[in-house]
Write a protein that holds these residues in place. Structure first.
Motif, PDB file in Angstrom:
ATOM      1  N   SER A 103      81.400 -33.050   2.615  1.00  0.00           N
ATOM      2  CA  SER A 103      82.297 -33.857   3.446  1.00  0.00           C
ATOM      3  C   SER A 103      83.407 -34.447   2.589  1.00  0.00           C
ATOM      4  O   SER A 103      83.234 -34.675   1.383  1.00  0.00           O
ATOM      5  CB  SER A 103      81.520 -34.990   4.123  1.00  0.00           C
ATOM      6  OG  SER A 103      81.112 -35.955   3.169  1.00  0.00           O
ATOM      7  N   SER A 144      77.021 -32.881   8.426  1.00  0.00           N
ATOM      8  CA  SER A 144      77.346 -33.333   9.784  1.00  0.00           C
ATOM      9  C   SER A 144      78.658 -34.115   9.844  1.00  0.00           C
ATOM     10  O   SER A 144      79.214 -34.314  10.926  1.00  0.00           O
ATOM     11  CB  SER A 144      76.207 -34.191  10.355  1.00  0.00           C
ATOM     12  OG  SER A 144      75.964 -35.313   9.539  1.00  0.00           O
ATOM     13  N   ARG A 145      79.172 -34.549   8.688  1.00  0.00           N
ATOM     14  CA  ARG A 145      80.465 -35.235   8.659  1.00  0.00           C
ATOM     15  C   ARG A 145      81.523 -34.409   7.935  1.00  0.00           C
ATOM     16  O   ARG A 145      82.572 -34.929   7.537  1.00  0.00           O
ATOM     17  CB  ARG A 145      80.327 -36.614   7.986  1.00  0.00           C
ATOM     18  CG  ARG A 145      79.445 -37.583   8.749  1.00  0.00           C
ATOM     19  CD  ARG A 145      79.597 -39.005   8.212  1.00  0.00           C
ATOM     20  NE  ARG A 145      79.101 -39.138   6.846  1.00  0.00           N
ATOM     21  CZ  ARG A 145      79.222 -40.243   6.119  1.00  0.00           C
ATOM     22  NH1 ARG A 145      79.828 -41.311   6.627  1.00  0.00           N
ATOM     23  NH2 ARG A 145      78.723 -40.285   4.878  1.00  0.00           N
ATOM     24  N   ASP A 170      71.970 -33.506   7.892  1.00  0.00           N
ATOM     25  CA  ASP A 170      72.572 -34.708   8.475  1.00  0.00           C
ATOM     26  C   ASP A 170      72.150 -35.843   7.544  1.00  0.00           C
ATOM     27  O   ASP A 170      71.260 -36.628   7.852  1.00  0.00           O
ATOM     28  CB  ASP A 170      72.065 -34.928   9.901  1.00  0.00           C
ATOM     29  CG  ASP A 170      72.670 -36.162  10.552  1.00  0.00           C
ATOM     30  OD1 ASP A 170      73.808 -36.525  10.196  1.00  0.00           O
ATOM     31  OD2 ASP A 170      71.999 -36.783  11.401  1.00  0.00           O
ATOM     32  N   TYR A 174      73.941 -39.454  10.970  1.00  0.00           N
ATOM     33  CA  TYR A 174      75.115 -39.756  11.797  1.00  0.00           C
ATOM     34  C   TYR A 174      75.174 -38.916  13.079  1.00  0.00           C
ATOM     35  O   TYR A 174      75.777 -39.305  14.066  1.00  0.00           O
ATOM     36  CB  TYR A 174      76.374 -39.496  10.957  1.00  0.00           C
ATOM     37  CG  TYR A 174      77.675 -39.761  11.660  1.00  0.00           C
ATOM     38  CD1 TYR A 174      78.118 -41.058  11.902  1.00  0.00           C
ATOM     39  CD2 TYR A 174      78.499 -38.702  12.073  1.00  0.00           C
ATOM     40  CE1 TYR A 174      79.327 -41.299  12.531  1.00  0.00           C
ATOM     41  CE2 TYR A 174      79.713 -38.937  12.707  1.00  0.00           C
ATOM     42  CZ  TYR A 174      80.111 -40.232  12.928  1.00  0.00           C
ATOM     43  OH  TYR A 174      81.313 -40.474  13.556  1.00  0.00           O
ATOM     44  N   ALA A 175      74.530 -37.774  13.071  1.00  0.00           N
ATOM     45  CA  ALA A 175      74.675 -36.809  14.165  1.00  0.00           C
ATOM     46  C   ALA A 175      73.977 -37.266  15.443  1.00  0.00           C
ATOM     47  O   ALA A 175      73.061 -38.083  15.435  1.00  0.00           O
ATOM     48  CB  ALA A 175      74.132 -35.450  13.742  1.00  0.00           C
ATOM     49  N   GLN A 179      75.582 -32.817  19.643  1.00  0.00           N
ATOM     50  CA  GLN A 179      76.602 -32.459  18.652  1.00  0.00           C
ATOM     51  C   GLN A 179      76.001 -31.618  17.523  1.00  0.00           C
ATOM     52  O   GLN A 179      76.594 -30.619  17.097  1.00  0.00           O
ATOM     53  CB  GLN A 179      77.209 -33.746  18.083  1.00  0.00           C
ATOM     54  CG  GLN A 179      78.203 -33.535  16.961  1.00  0.00           C
ATOM     55  CD  GLN A 179      78.482 -34.831  16.201  1.00  0.00           C
ATOM     56  OE1 GLN A 179      77.557 -35.560  15.842  1.00  0.00           O
ATOM     57  NE2 GLN A 179      79.745 -35.120  15.991  1.00  0.00           N
ATOM     58  N   TYR A 180      74.842 -32.008  17.056  1.00  0.00           N
ATOM     59  CA  TYR A 180      74.225 -31.312  15.929  1.00  0.00           C
ATOM     60  C   TYR A 180      73.762 -29.913  16.336  1.00  0.00           C
ATOM     61  O   TYR A 180      73.941 -28.943  15.597  1.00  0.00           O
ATOM     62  CB  TYR A 180      73.050 -32.136  15.417  1.00  0.00           C
ATOM     63  CG  TYR A 180      72.538 -31.720  14.060  1.00  0.00           C
ATOM     64  CD1 TYR A 180      73.359 -31.743  12.936  1.00  0.00           C
ATOM     65  CD2 TYR A 180      71.206 -31.316  13.892  1.00  0.00           C
ATOM     66  CE1 TYR A 180      72.882 -31.383  11.688  1.00  0.00           C
ATOM     67  CE2 TYR A 180      70.717 -30.951  12.649  1.00  0.00           C
ATOM     68  CZ  TYR A 180      71.559 -30.986  11.555  1.00  0.00           C
ATOM     69  OH  TYR A 180      71.081 -30.629  10.318  1.00  0.00           O
ATOM     70  N   LEU A 183      76.720 -27.794  16.403  1.00  0.00           N
ATOM     71  CA  LEU A 183      77.157 -27.433  15.053  1.00  0.00           C
ATOM     72  C   LEU A 183      76.385 -26.215  14.553  1.00  0.00           C
ATOM     73  O   LEU A 183      76.981 -25.268  14.005  1.00  0.00           O
ATOM     74  CB  LEU A 183      76.937 -28.623  14.105  1.00  0.00           C
ATOM     75  CG  LEU A 183      77.157 -28.342  12.609  1.00  0.00           C
ATOM     76  CD1 LEU A 183      78.604 -27.947  12.337  1.00  0.00           C
ATOM     77  CD2 LEU A 183      76.768 -29.554  11.767  1.00  0.00           C
ATOM     78  N   CYS A 203      67.285 -33.705   8.477  1.00  0.00           N
ATOM     79  CA  CYS A 203      67.857 -34.825   9.232  1.00  0.00           C
ATOM     80  C   CYS A 203      67.258 -36.166   8.821  1.00  0.00           C
ATOM     81  O   CYS A 203      66.042 -36.292   8.646  1.00  0.00           O
ATOM     82  CB  CYS A 203      67.633 -34.622  10.728  1.00  0.00           C
ATOM     83  SG  CYS A 203      68.445 -33.141  11.375  1.00  0.00           S
ATOM     84  N   ASN A 213      67.411 -34.497  16.554  1.00  0.00           N
ATOM     85  CA  ASN A 213      68.423 -33.623  15.966  1.00  0.00           C
ATOM     86  C   ASN A 213      67.798 -32.337  15.419  1.00  0.00           C
ATOM     87  O   ASN A 213      68.359 -31.249  15.576  1.00  0.00           O
ATOM     88  CB  ASN A 213      69.165 -34.358  14.847  1.00  0.00           C
ATOM     89  CG  ASN A 213      70.195 -35.343  15.368  1.00  0.00           C
ATOM     90  OD1 ASN A 213      70.788 -35.128  16.427  1.00  0.00           O
ATOM     91  ND2 ASN A 213      70.412 -36.429  14.646  1.00  0.00           N
TER      92      ASN A 213
END
Length: 504
Positions: A103, A144-145, A170, A174-175, A179-180, A183, A203, A213
């Motif tokens: 990230s 995840s970011r 992750d 944060y996920a 969303q995860y 991804l 995670c 997640n």
């Protein structure tokens, strides 16, 4: 045929990063052997570059534990990779696990470098590890970011460099599940090279979503899940192995996936990790908590008596929780105790049995009946004790709301009694002060937890402490029908851990 999901257990690495939960070599080996019995596919045994002791611990696990892949973690630098290989090279199935941030937050704030140089470092690290080991896992830390396009480039390049497993963590929890999962699905679509390797997820539980997640990722094509027993880990912990495994088993038709975990070993493994790390399992913890299969509501009890499926989606025996009717008392003989221990799944050596029998009699003399939970607590504490520099012998307390508490404690060392007295702001504090006077070391109490192992006025009390001694934190655990004695035993246990580390 449902998909096989590989279970990567990182209890001995990520789980051990909990303050005060440091394991010695013998304890790591004991947990690793149980993880093999549990049926995990990969054991991440440690972070060899973190300390010479951890390097030796990972070597011991690699040499002695057969079955699972044994992995050692390394930063994406040659010196770390050298040590990781030194640690795992004698394993039946070794793996080097390399990681580097992907990230912009990690690249700019932590690593102080740009994307291109980080990408090159990742590729070089995988190639370097590949010279040692065929099985190389690469983790895109804080995936995840990360920018999606850059993440795809890193993954594609690392697969090309020889990585056999790609992990998409992750890292900071944060996920969000939707969303995860998306991804993971998009990565599989965008990076065809992922079809050649195992796609893994790792995670964290900062928002309480680690398990959700992980399951969302599995639903969208992840093939390996990285997790820990009881969800232990730094900050809010990791995804809980037992919850993921039982979710896949209970909702098999939905996920169309399975693991090779021997689920009847789950509860035993949970208890072992809790004891050795001195991290209590919360009562309402899914699958392994004390209340996971308890029913107090009259309506629930009525339903359970008619048909267990009314309020239980998992049978207790499926995870190794058993109900026993045999009641032990101080009058029970050795044969009855051995039988009960065998029922609970313990096969003890003669020396171990004698230790357990001695402690059993001590507790049974003061408690009407010894339940299965009581006996489990006694056995696990006795079997996980470090070599005892000091052994608890006795204590006396004078206390009241109009006087300063006074404690007298006797500890045994090398067969000789050592007695001292001290005051404190409460009876437990007075006992702790007294123990410090006897052992000649000061401790700073960082955490203190006291709970009943079973119900009733004569319940066995279980005390857990974390004590800072000479700048390091040591955990201790003790049990007794007397909560002050349990606290004393826990405090002595913490100091024995200190002395066992060569601090005499």
């Amino acid at each position: 045929m449902s998909r096989k999901i590989y279970v990567f257990d990182t209890t001995l690495r990520d789980g051990e990063q909990v303050p005060g939960a440091k394991l010695n070599r013998r304890q790591k080996l004991e947990i690793a052997e149980q993880l093999a019995k549990l049926g995990v596919d990969v054991i991440e045994a440690g972070f060899p570059c973190s300390s010479p002791e951890d390097l030796k611990a990972v070597q011991t696990v690699a040499e002695q534990v057969k079955g699972p892949v044994i992995a050692g973690l390394a930063r994406a630098v040659p010196s770390d990779i050298d040590l990781a290989w030194e640690a795992v090279q004698k394993a039946e199935r070794p793996r080097i696990h390399v990681f580097l941030g992907s990230s912009d937050i990690h690249l700019q704030k932590k690593l102080r470098r740009d994307r291109e140089s980080a990408l090159q470092q990742a590729v070089e690290a995988v190639k370097y590890a590949k010279k040692y080991c065929e099985d190389v896992e690469y983790s895109t830390e804080d995936a995840s970011r990360s920018d999606f396009d850059y993440l795809c480039r890193v993954i594609e390049a690392c697969v090309k460099a020889g990585a056999t497993v790609i992990n998409v963590p992750d890292t900071v929890g944060y996920a969000i599940p939707e969303q995860y999962g998306e991804l993971i699905r998009r990565l599989r679509e965008r990076v065809p090279a992922l079809d050649k390797v195992i796609l893994s997820v790792h995670c964290h539980n900062d928002l309480g979503l680690a398990v959700a997640n992980s399951l969302a990722a599995i639903r969208n094509g992840a093939q390996q899940v990285e997790c820990t027993i009881n969800g232990v880990g730094e900050r809010a912990g990791n995804a809980s192995l037992e919850e993921i495994v039982m979710a896949l088993r209970t909702r098999k038709a939905f996920y169309d996936a399975h693991t090779d975990i021997v689920t009847t070993e789950i509860y035993r493994t949970s208890r072992m990790v809790s004891r050795l790390m001195n991290i209590p399992v919360q009562p309402n913890k899914a699958i392994v908590g004390a209340n996971a299969f308890a029913h107090s509501s009259g309506i629930h009890q009525d339903g359970i008596l008619k048909d267990r499926s009314t309020y239980e989606i998992i049978r207790p025996e499926d995870v190794g929780v058993k109900a026993h009717s045999l009641v032990l008392t101080a009058r029970s003989g050795r044969a009855a105790l051995r039988h009960r221990l065998k029922e609970l799944g313990y096969n003890l050596t003669d020396e171990q049995f004698e230790r357990v029998h001695k402690r059993f009699l001590d507790v049974a003399d003061r408690k009407k009946e010894i339940s299965g939970q009581d006996l489990t607590s006694i056995v696990e504490i006795e079997l996980t004790k470090v070599p005892e520099t000091y052994t608890f012998q006795s204590l006396q307390i004078m206390s009241g709301n109009t006087m300063q508490p006074l404690a007298s404690v006797t500890l045994m060392k090398d067969g000789q009694p050592h007695t001292d007295a001290a005051t404190g702001n409460g009876p437990v504090n007075a006992v702790f002060n007294c123990i410090e006077r006897i052992v000649g070391q000061e401790g700073k109490l960082r955490d203190y937890d006291l709970k009943a192992v079973t119900m009733g006025k004569d319940a066995l009390g279980e005390a857990m402490v974390r004590v800072e001694i000479n700048g390091a934190v040591y955990s201790g655990i003790g049990t007794s029908p007397d909560v002050i004695e349990a606290s004393a035993r826990a405090y002595v246990n913490a100091f024995n851990r200190f002395f066992a580390n060569g601090n005499l």
